[in-house]
Design a protein around this motif. Sequence first.
Motif, short mmCIF file in Angstrom:
data_model
loop_
_atom_site.label_atom_id
_atom_site.label_comp_id
_atom_site.label_asym_id
_atom_site.label_seq_id
_atom_site.Cartn_x
_atom_site.Cartn_y
_atom_site.Cartn_z
N HIS A 163 -4.08 4.35 -6.70
CA HIS A 163 -4.73 4.59 -7.99
C HIS A 163 -6.22 4.28 -7.92
O HIS A 163 -7.06 5.05 -8.38
CB HIS A 163 -4.08 3.74 -9.09
CG HIS A 163 -4.83 3.80 -10.38
ND1 HIS A 163 -4.89 4.94 -11.16
CD2 HIS A 163 -5.61 2.88 -11.00
CE1 HIS A 163 -5.66 4.72 -12.21
NE2 HIS A 163 -6.12 3.48 -12.13
N LEU A 164 -6.55 3.16 -7.30
CA LEU A 164 -7.95 2.76 -7.16
C LEU A 164 -8.73 3.84 -6.39
O LEU A 164 -9.88 4.12 -6.69
CB LEU A 164 -8.00 1.43 -6.42
CG LEU A 164 -9.20 0.52 -6.61
CD1 LEU A 164 -9.53 0.29 -8.07
CD2 LEU A 164 -8.92 -0.83 -5.92
N ALA A 165 -8.07 4.45 -5.42
CA ALA A 165 -8.71 5.48 -4.59
C ALA A 165 -8.50 6.88 -5.18
O ALA A 165 -8.93 7.87 -4.59
CB ALA A 165 -8.16 5.44 -3.17
N ILE A 200 -3.36 0.67 -4.83
CA ILE A 200 -4.47 1.12 -3.96
C ILE A 200 -4.68 2.62 -4.15
O ILE A 200 -5.81 3.08 -4.27
CB ILE A 200 -4.16 0.81 -2.48
CG1 ILE A 200 -4.00 -0.70 -2.25
CG2 ILE A 200 -5.26 1.35 -1.59
CD1 ILE A 200 -3.36 -1.05 -0.91
#
Lengths: 479, 483, 95
Positions: C13-15, C11
Amino acid sequence: MSEWESVIGLEIHAQLATRSKIFSGASTAFGAAPNTQACAVDLGMPGVLPVLNREVVTMAIRFGVAIDAEIDHRSVFARKNYFYPDLPKGYQISQYELPIVGKGHIFISPAEGEHREIGITRAHLEEDAGKSIHDQFVDQTGIDLNRAGTPLLEIVSEPDMRSAKEAVAYARKIHSLVRYLEICDGNMQEGSFRCDANVSVRHKGEDKLGTRAELKNINSFRFLERAINFEIERQIDLIEDGGKVVQETRLYDSERDETRSMRSKEEANDYRYFPDPDLLPVAITEADIASIRAALPELPEQKKQRFIDALGLSDYNAELLTASRETATYFETALAAAPGQNAQLANWILGDLAGALNKAALDINASTITPEMLAQLVARIADNTISGKIAKEVFEAMWQGEGEADAIIEARGLRQITDSGAIESLIDAVIAANPEQVEQFRAGKEKVLGFFVGQVMQQSQGKANPGQVNAILREKLKS
Amino acid sequence: MAPGVAEIQRGLAAGKFSSVEITQDYLARIAQHNPALNCFISVTDEIALEQARRADAALAKGQAAALTGVPLAHKDLFCTDGVKTSCASRILDNFIAPYDASVIENFKRDGAVMLGKTNMDEFAMGSSNENSCYGAVANPWNTECVPGGSSGGSAAAVAANLAPGATGTDTGGSIRQPAALCGITGIKPTYGRVSRYGMIAYGSSLDQGGPFARSAEDCALLLQTMSGFDRRDSTSAERAVPDFSGALGEGVEGLKIGLPQEYFADGLDGKIAAVIETAIDELRKLGAEVRDISLPNTDLSIPTYYVIAMAECSSNLSRFDGVRFGHRCDNPVDLEDLYKRSRGEGFGAEVKRRIMIGTYALSAGYYDAYYLKAQQLRRLIKEDFQKAFDSVDLILGPTTPETAFKIGAKSNDPVSMYLQDIYTISLNLAGLPGMSLPVGFVDGLPVGMQLIGNYFDETGLLNTAHSYQQVSDWHLQIPEAFR
Amino acid sequence: MTLKTEDVRNIAHLARLHIDEADIEQYVTDLSSILDLVDEMNRVDSSGVTPLANPLDATQRLRDDEVTETDQRDKFQRIAPDVEQGFYRVPKVIE
């Protein structure tokens, strides 16, 4: 092993020809100095908000009506979230569920006499990203956000095409349509019309689609055909060598004429689409659609049919003349100036003019020969002022900028000789000078007639009316 | 006694004092008391005095606008052209806004003077004003306690009379809860009443700006300037703004007030309940009819709210990437490093938590279970209110389940902090207007009463609060240290 | 709902958020407890309810297609961390 079949679908991004951006009042003009046309909204400054441009909605509906598509009464904008430096907000405002244009279709003619229906899955509105400039600085990428927020209509086809040729025919058809509709300038060099192709292969007769690759970075129809053909070959070779196609994005490199994997987009995307809370659902009424429909210009299909039915043109010529709005307009303007010259004008436009334009790499709008000039030329053939052959010379002179047909004919003394007395004296002289050939003709060698016609035309510097020359020659040689 | 906005207006009009004089007074009070409270991030002395001078010139020429010469403070998430606008975040510590928010433009148009920018929970995420990169704000009634949040700086500044009025924003209670905890009056108008343009977004479908002041009368004046259709905000309501001040004094005779039983249930501190009951009796005496109602989905509002707010903020805060403005990490080795370190260093822990939950709730496979589900519950919550407003004109209850708590008491437990918003957040989900007004004290700390109105009925709220304030003086109390 | 450390890393990384390794466990605890709170939504059956995206259920207003913005590049770029020749700059992006 059975034959291979390729399956192709296209995603076309047509930049809508508005003055201002889709969600801001910044100009969309091309070519400004970097970041001078990126306002606070385009830059994604903290606190700014988008407001939708009315013209963008109208243009999208115009397209939808033209492809006979379903248009929902509600259309919703969604955020597509991903990080990239040319995407200022960290999300692109696009459409996911409830795109503005639903299912529709168009017809293409990939070759003379061939007709295919291609399904269009949807067309949705979205904002363009900016541009990343990689060659301006040594270790840095430069970001220009002038293009950020430019309105795009993304037109997604069904995977209905079976060859690169069909894909190109479809792309050209959409290109022509958006220009007819005056919703996109179609300029591929400037990126106003971009094609991505989804390509997969399978054995003929199979129902299941193969794994597809998405080809990007294609900026001409020629490259579209090449890129798809390369990709089809690559996939077939790969599978035949025991490999597997992976789903990925591939860039087309026109210099090397190959596609290659985009490593930077390797990571699986999770775009986290959700309805943009800064924008509300767009309400579209039947009345909106009806008034847009009523204001539609004559579309290429209708125009083509009219050219065939009312003007007696061939299916093929009608198709070519209506392939672009500019060509059709050129033809119709010329026809208004030379009524009745339907076939002649069509032939000149699709023959000599198209050849000259092609050679000079010019658009028909940039032609030195205006439709009125071409009409005058054709009229001079029709009224026997000049012959078809002389007309080619006049055409060439007009192309070189020497002026209108009448002026060139006068200045060069190209007026056709139709006075039978003058023609007779020319013929008499030729007959007198070539007794041997006269004998041959009279002995039954009909083709010598050609020699005499040639001689007379040469003597007249091409100006003698060829019909009259023929008739008088026959008479004189027989006697 | 501290002068209110209306009183300053009258004083300026009568020439009792000049705008420069009163502005200097407030600037002096800020200089004296801000170190103890930490309610200002920036004090804009020069701008304030310049604006005050111009206000005095306008007053002298008889060209006064609605708020000419009145000094105010603004929450530091309203963009102010040429002035640092930080959202109390390290990521915007160096951000000089290049434009004015519509609300700020409106105050400039109406001649107000800006004293400074107030502290807040970072990006408006918090209920205690402890989540600020500039440190916690203290409650003027007890400086060991929180002032509430997220607009804690504005509320504390008004409560301590460092400004006669201030702006705030309310996404889940961020005006009403600090107003309650600081013993002042604050109103969150109907979603769409006040433009969000230039108000740095937290949860776009929930955020709404509004004023703090001592009294409903003052709130009416400030809300008048803040309100109105704005073509730059697609969610702005295209409808006329009533004359809020003009409607004050209509009284509450025959007004039907509903008490949601869910708001008086187990979670509410009994002492607070007793204070609220007394205030309800006052309204009864003034002629209001009080009856019980039910808002059955109240306890769903917290999870629903947090999913929607966090999903929206996870996307809204993506623009803080170290590319065009704000904090950039030193020597990024590549793009990913630039993003991750700039954001990692720039955002505080609570902001990161909310971005991560929001990211998770929107990610593939979870969208339906979280975001879509929350939007469905959001409709149920809205329908609860709509049904209630079929039988009552106004809904009344406590603003918060407890009074101001000690700084640090809940900072290690995000969930217990979220539960502070139980009575306030359902209004944001429904988009309804609400206000908090002081109605007494429990153990020396103020108690706020919340009024909830039907869509665009700010007038009803302000009028009811004003009626109550005509017969009470809780709103005029000032903590001893700041008198 | 209990998250694993790997979930939190994904998460984050995604953000695009850097999280110190030392803090990961705390995030696992905090985010899991928030998700527990959020999971209370499932107590209610909301199937068939139309989602509410905007509290007022309003529709989008449209603006005329007019250029209203002027060039403010200098002002906007004065607050940018790295600009050169009018471009915003980021570490080289390899495509």
